[in-house]
Design an enzyme around this catalytic site. Structure first.
Site, PDB file in Angstrom:
ATOM      1  N   THR A  17       0.840  -1.204   0.000  1.00  0.00           N
ATOM      2  CA  THR A  17       0.000   0.000   0.000  1.00  0.00           C
ATOM      3  C   THR A  17       0.873   1.252   0.000  1.00  0.00           C
ATOM      4  O   THR A  17       0.624   2.209  -0.739  1.00  0.00           O
ATOM      5  CB  THR A  17      -0.931  -0.022   1.224  1.00  0.00           C
ATOM      6  OG1 THR A  17      -1.776  -1.172   1.099  1.00  0.00           O
ATOM      7  CG2 THR A  17      -1.783   1.212   1.310  1.00  0.00           C
ATOM      8  N   GLU A  51      -7.321  -2.592   6.463  1.00  0.00           N
ATOM      9  CA  GLU A  51      -8.585  -2.499   5.733  1.00  0.00           C
ATOM     10  C   GLU A  51      -9.431  -1.304   6.136  1.00  0.00           C
ATOM     11  O   GLU A  51     -10.397  -0.988   5.474  1.00  0.00           O
ATOM     12  CB  GLU A  51      -9.385  -3.778   5.993  1.00  0.00           C
ATOM     13  CG  GLU A  51      -8.566  -5.009   5.658  1.00  0.00           C
ATOM     14  CD  GLU A  51      -9.387  -6.268   5.563  1.00  0.00           C
ATOM     15  OE1 GLU A  51     -10.265  -6.436   6.413  1.00  0.00           O
ATOM     16  OE2 GLU A  51      -9.137  -7.060   4.649  1.00  0.00           O
ATOM     17  N   LYS A  80     -17.209   4.013   6.299  1.00  0.00           N
ATOM     18  CA  LYS A  80     -16.915   3.930   7.732  1.00  0.00           C
ATOM     19  C   LYS A  80     -17.190   5.285   8.385  1.00  0.00           C
ATOM     20  O   LYS A  80     -16.599   6.290   7.995  1.00  0.00           O
ATOM     21  CB  LYS A  80     -15.436   3.534   7.900  1.00  0.00           C
ATOM     22  CG  LYS A  80     -14.951   3.568   9.329  1.00  0.00           C
ATOM     23  CD  LYS A  80     -13.476   3.199   9.416  1.00  0.00           C
ATOM     24  CE  LYS A  80     -12.953   3.419  10.821  1.00  0.00           C
ATOM     25  NZ  LYS A  80     -11.494   3.292  10.904  1.00  0.00           N
ATOM     26  N   GLU A 345      -6.759   2.560  15.866  1.00  0.00           N
ATOM     27  CA  GLU A 345      -7.473   3.732  15.324  1.00  0.00           C
ATOM     28  C   GLU A 345      -7.217   3.867  13.820  1.00  0.00           C
ATOM     29  O   GLU A 345      -7.324   4.957  13.259  1.00  0.00           O
ATOM     30  CB  GLU A 345      -7.056   5.005  16.070  1.00  0.00           C
ATOM     31  CG  GLU A 345      -7.700   5.140  17.458  1.00  0.00           C
ATOM     32  CD  GLU A 345      -9.152   5.637  17.401  1.00  0.00           C
ATOM     33  OE1 GLU A 345      -9.657   5.925  16.303  1.00  0.00           O
ATOM     34  OE2 GLU A 345      -9.773   5.729  18.484  1.00  0.00           O
TER      35      GLU A 345
HETATM   36  C1  LIG Z   1      -2.354  -6.616  12.020  1.00  0.00           C
HETATM   37  C2  LIG Z   1      -2.341  -5.367  11.213  1.00  0.00           C
HETATM   38  C3  LIG Z   1      -3.524  -4.702  10.958  1.00  0.00           C
HETATM   39  C4  LIG Z   1      -3.519  -3.501  10.251  1.00  0.00           C
HETATM   40  N1  LIG Z   1      -4.687  -2.817  10.061  1.00  0.00           N
HETATM   41  C5  LIG Z   1      -4.655  -1.586   9.501  1.00  0.00           C
HETATM   42  C6  LIG Z   1      -5.828  -0.817   9.342  1.00  0.00           C
HETATM   43  O1  LIG Z   1      -6.932  -1.241   9.663  1.00  0.00           O
HETATM   44  N2  LIG Z   1      -5.704   0.413   8.799  1.00  0.00           N
HETATM   45  C7  LIG Z   1      -4.505   0.925   8.397  1.00  0.00           C
HETATM   46  O2  LIG Z   1      -4.445   2.067   7.958  1.00  0.00           O
HETATM   47  N3  LIG Z   1      -3.402   0.178   8.470  1.00  0.00           N
HETATM   48  C8  LIG Z   1      -3.436  -1.037   9.018  1.00  0.00           C
HETATM   49  N4  LIG Z   1      -2.295  -1.771   9.099  1.00  0.00           N
HETATM   50  C9  LIG Z   1      -1.069  -1.272   8.496  1.00  0.00           C
HETATM   51  C10 LIG Z   1      -1.115  -1.459   6.992  1.00  0.00           C
HETATM   52  O3  LIG Z   1      -1.271  -2.814   6.666  1.00  0.00           O
HETATM   53  C11 LIG Z   1       0.181  -0.939   6.371  1.00  0.00           C
HETATM   54  O4  LIG Z   1       0.440   0.347   6.832  1.00  0.00           O
HETATM   55  C12 LIG Z   1       0.067  -0.859   4.878  1.00  0.00           C
HETATM   56  O5  LIG Z   1      -0.348  -2.059   4.342  1.00  0.00           O
HETATM   57  C13 LIG Z   1       1.382  -0.452   4.273  1.00  0.00           C
HETATM   58  O6  LIG Z   1       2.280  -1.507   4.321  1.00  0.00           O
HETATM   59  P1  LIG Z   1       3.639  -1.321   3.555  1.00  0.00           P
HETATM   60  O7  LIG Z   1       3.354  -1.030   2.134  1.00  0.00           O
HETATM   61  O8  LIG Z   1       4.484  -0.353   4.311  1.00  0.00           O
HETATM   62  O9  LIG Z   1       4.361  -2.744   3.715  1.00  0.00           O
HETATM   63  P2  LIG Z   1       4.080  -4.147   2.955  1.00  0.00           P
HETATM   64  O10 LIG Z   1       2.675  -4.351   2.616  1.00  0.00           O
HETATM   65  O11 LIG Z   1       4.741  -5.172   3.822  1.00  0.00           O
HETATM   66  O12 LIG Z   1       4.891  -4.022   1.604  1.00  0.00           O
HETATM   67  C14 LIG Z   1       6.287  -4.172   1.566  1.00  0.00           C
HETATM   68  C15 LIG Z   1       6.730  -4.271   0.125  1.00  0.00           C
HETATM   69  O13 LIG Z   1       8.148  -4.291   0.099  1.00  0.00           O
HETATM   70  C16 LIG Z   1       8.562  -5.333  -0.749  1.00  0.00           C
HETATM   71  N5  LIG Z   1       9.900  -5.761  -0.343  1.00  0.00           N
HETATM   72  C17 LIG Z   1      10.344  -5.978   0.924  1.00  0.00           C
HETATM   73  N6  LIG Z   1      11.635  -6.375   0.887  1.00  0.00           N
HETATM   74  C18 LIG Z   1      12.004  -6.386  -0.421  1.00  0.00           C
HETATM   75  C19 LIG Z   1      13.195  -6.713  -1.106  1.00  0.00           C
HETATM   76  N7  LIG Z   1      14.297  -7.116  -0.460  1.00  0.00           N
HETATM   77  N8  LIG Z   1      13.201  -6.629  -2.446  1.00  0.00           N
HETATM   78  C20 LIG Z   1      12.103  -6.227  -3.137  1.00  0.00           C
HETATM   79  N9  LIG Z   1      10.946  -5.901  -2.539  1.00  0.00           N
HETATM   80  C21 LIG Z   1      10.899  -5.990  -1.208  1.00  0.00           C
HETATM   81  C22 LIG Z   1       7.492  -6.396  -0.628  1.00  0.00           C
HETATM   82  O14 LIG Z   1       7.512  -7.273  -1.707  1.00  0.00           O
HETATM   83  C23 LIG Z   1       6.259  -5.521  -0.611  1.00  0.00           C
HETATM   84  O15 LIG Z   1       5.903  -5.202  -1.921  1.00  0.00           O
HETATM   85  C24 LIG Z   1      -2.288  -2.991   9.766  1.00  0.00           C
HETATM   86  C25 LIG Z   1      -1.115  -3.692   9.974  1.00  0.00           C
HETATM   87  C26 LIG Z   1      -1.117  -4.876  10.692  1.00  0.00           C
HETATM   88  C27 LIG Z   1       0.167  -5.606  10.920  1.00  0.00           C
END
Ligand SMILES: Cc1cc2nc3c(=O)[nH]c(=O)nc-3n(C[C@H](O)[C@H](O)[C@H](O)COP(=O)(O)OP(=O)(O)OC[C@H]3O[C@@H](n4cnc5c(N)ncnc54)[C@H](O)[C@@H]3O)c2cc1C
Length: 505
Positions: A17, A51, A80, A345
């Protein structure tokens, strides 16, 4: 930015995301200034939860030109109006933290001061939430978009989205690629730094490809591959205040009402989320591994969900806190790579958005300026610190003593910044005002009152109103809100009419 600045080469590591929100926003708003490359690895995948959102996401989508109905249908989204907290202050309690205000104030004096004055005088006034349009919409399961007429009571609320987290990033990906973002599938295995400045010069993929850049955005999730890994920026651990470090997630079929809000239901070692989407309900148990084993958490979640599970419980691990700085050298971390505050939250996607906005506003010329970087870090730190205090409030302001977990959070020392805020509210209903950052007065009031912190005083200016007039005014307002809410469409009817998912019956 100067008109003749050279194009920046922006390299984003991560396609969750955070990665795709960043890519889409930079391409849309600064596309003329930079070439954007995003690297993601299917082998690692995305965290795939997240979500529920805050109302700010609507402004993000609008800036990207996303049509609401299209976005909702694609992501199987729902609306929501806030979060329902069950069993937090005491077992049996329920309150809603609404996206909207309470009642109508008079000039400088907020409504809750008048409400407190009448309550303290022994007048039988309805609960505060019955003066919130958003709370009443949530409780009566109705929905419509807010009125644009500021005189209308129906203008006093906002709304956010709940959506399938696995569908949001692909939706943004197609948008970003159409705007010129180049995507590479591959695992990043190496980072090269400039010998003199220490800045990141390039990343290396497993197949040997080297990608050079001017600005690197670390969206690699909990791995924090660039900021935490290559640049070794220390992590500030806040788990003594926010001890939840695990989640067990398990979607289920929807067998009960689809409600226009997220539920956060307190459990013996944490809390459970319930997020109704169009095609399923998301569930998860957020807990502290110091107080509960993974097996017991899975058992408790399976026993608690209200529909047939669609997948087995999936464990996730995390730690509350943030990197000391989110922007170091020419590397900016956004999303989980920068830090994490548990989803009580729904603040993580908001934090992603706040970081993107700050990055765009402070986007570097060829060289990163120290003052721009410091300003970015100040803004992001402030957001994290405010949210941290707000989350701790939910745990600490409780009378629950029915499990070791609740005993711990009820009695733990809290940050001074929060202790002062709580004391101000308890003494005279005063909410510390912010110029920047999320969660304004109504949010704090909802949670203070919902968790059982009843003010022992109020703003002295609330004395000026004539008591009989005040009581009559409140009765009228109460009736007007109920009547206006009752006239709004049933929630599911609204969704079916405006944004049903493509394969809906
Ligand atoms: C239990 C839980 C519930 C949550 N609920 C909510 C919610 O209700 N509302 C909300 O706003 N947020 C929520 N979040 C947080 C939300 O899921 C994240 O903030 C959001 O999905 C962003 O994630 P991200 O993109 O930072 O990381 P990720 O989704 O983990 O993406 C990481 C990316 O980096 C890539 N990557 C990593 N290492 C490498 C590498 N070495 N080489 C190439 N690519 C790599 C992966 O392939 C992936 O594409 C929740 C989180 C958790 C743990």
């Amino acid at each position: 930015m100067m008109a003749d600045s050279p194009r920046q080469r922006v390299v984003i590591v991560g396609g969750g995301t955070a990665g795709w929100m960043t890519a889409a926003a930079l391409a849309k708003l600064l596309g003329g200034r930079c070439d954007i490359r995003l690297v993601e690895s299917a082998e690692i995948g995305i965290v795939g939860v997240g979500e529920a959102t805050l109302p700010h996401i609507r402004a993000f989508n609008e800036r990207l030109g996303i049509r609401e109905a299209d976005f909702m249908a694609w992501t199987r989204g729902t609306f929501k109006l806030g979060i329902e907290f069950r069993d937090w202050g005491r077992v049996g309690d329920s309150y809603v933290h609404p996206f909207g205000t309470f009642g109508r104030g008079h000039g400088q004096v907020d409504f809750h001061h008048y409400w407190t004055r009448l309550k303290m005088a022994g007048v039988d006034v309805p609960p505060l939430e019955e003066f919130s349009f958003a709370c009443m919409l949530a409780r009566l399961n109705r929905f419509d978009v807010p009125s644009t007429d500021p005189q209308s009571l129906a203008s006093t609320f906002g709304y956010a989205y709940q959506f399938d987290a696995t569908l949001f990033a692909p939706y943004l990906r197609s948008l970003a690629e159409n705007l010129g973002v180049r995507r590479s599938e591959g695992l990043v295995v190496g980072v090269t730094r400039d010998g003199e400045s220490g800045d990141i010069a390039s990343i290396t993929l497993r197949d040997g490809e080297v990608i050079e850049g001017d600005l690197f955005v670390d969206c690699s999730g909990f791995r924090s591959m660039l900021l935490g890994g290559a640049l070794e920026e220390p992590f500030q651990d806040w788990s003594h205040w926010l001890p939840a470090d695990r989640a067990m997630a398990m979607p289920c079929r929807t067998m009960t009402d689809v409600t226009p809000y997220t539920s956060a239901i307190a459990m013996p070692a944490g809390w459970r989320w319930r997020i109704p989407l169009q095609h399923r309900t998301g569930n998860g148990y957020v807990y502290s591994s110091a107080f509960l084993s993974d097996d017991k958490a899975a058992e408790a979640l399976e026993a608690a969900v209200e529909g047939d599970p669609i997948a087995p419980p999936r464990p996730l691990r995390f730690r509350a806190g943030r990197r000391e700085r989110s922007w170091v050298g020419n590397c900016v971390a956004i999303g989980l790579a920068s830090g994490f505050l548990e989803p009580l939250e729904s603040t993580s996607i908001y934090l992603v958005q706040a970081a993107i906005t700050a990055l765009i506003e402070l986007f570097p010329e060829k060289q990163v300026s120290r003052v721009d970087r410091d300003e970015f870090n100040r803004l992001i730190d402030l957001e994290y610190d405010r949210i941290r205090d707000f989350l701790i409030l939910h745990y600490h302001a409780t009378t629950r003593d029915d499990s070791p977990f609740w005993d711990y959070v009820r009695t733990m020392p809290i940050p001074d910044s929060l202790a002062e805020k709580m004391e101000l509210f308890r003494r005279r209903g005063r909410v510390v005002k912010y110029r920047e950052g999320v969660f304004l007065d109504a949010s704090w009031i909802a949670v203070y009152v919902g968790q059982g912190i009843v003010p022992e005083g109020y703003d002295p200016r609330a004395e000026a109103a004539d008591a009989a007039g005040l009581i009559a005014g409140m009765r009228t307002l109460h009736g007007d809100i109920r009547a206006a809410v009752s006239a709004m469409p049933a929630y599911l009817d609204y969704i079916r009419r405006h944004c049903a998912m493509a394969d809906a019956a």
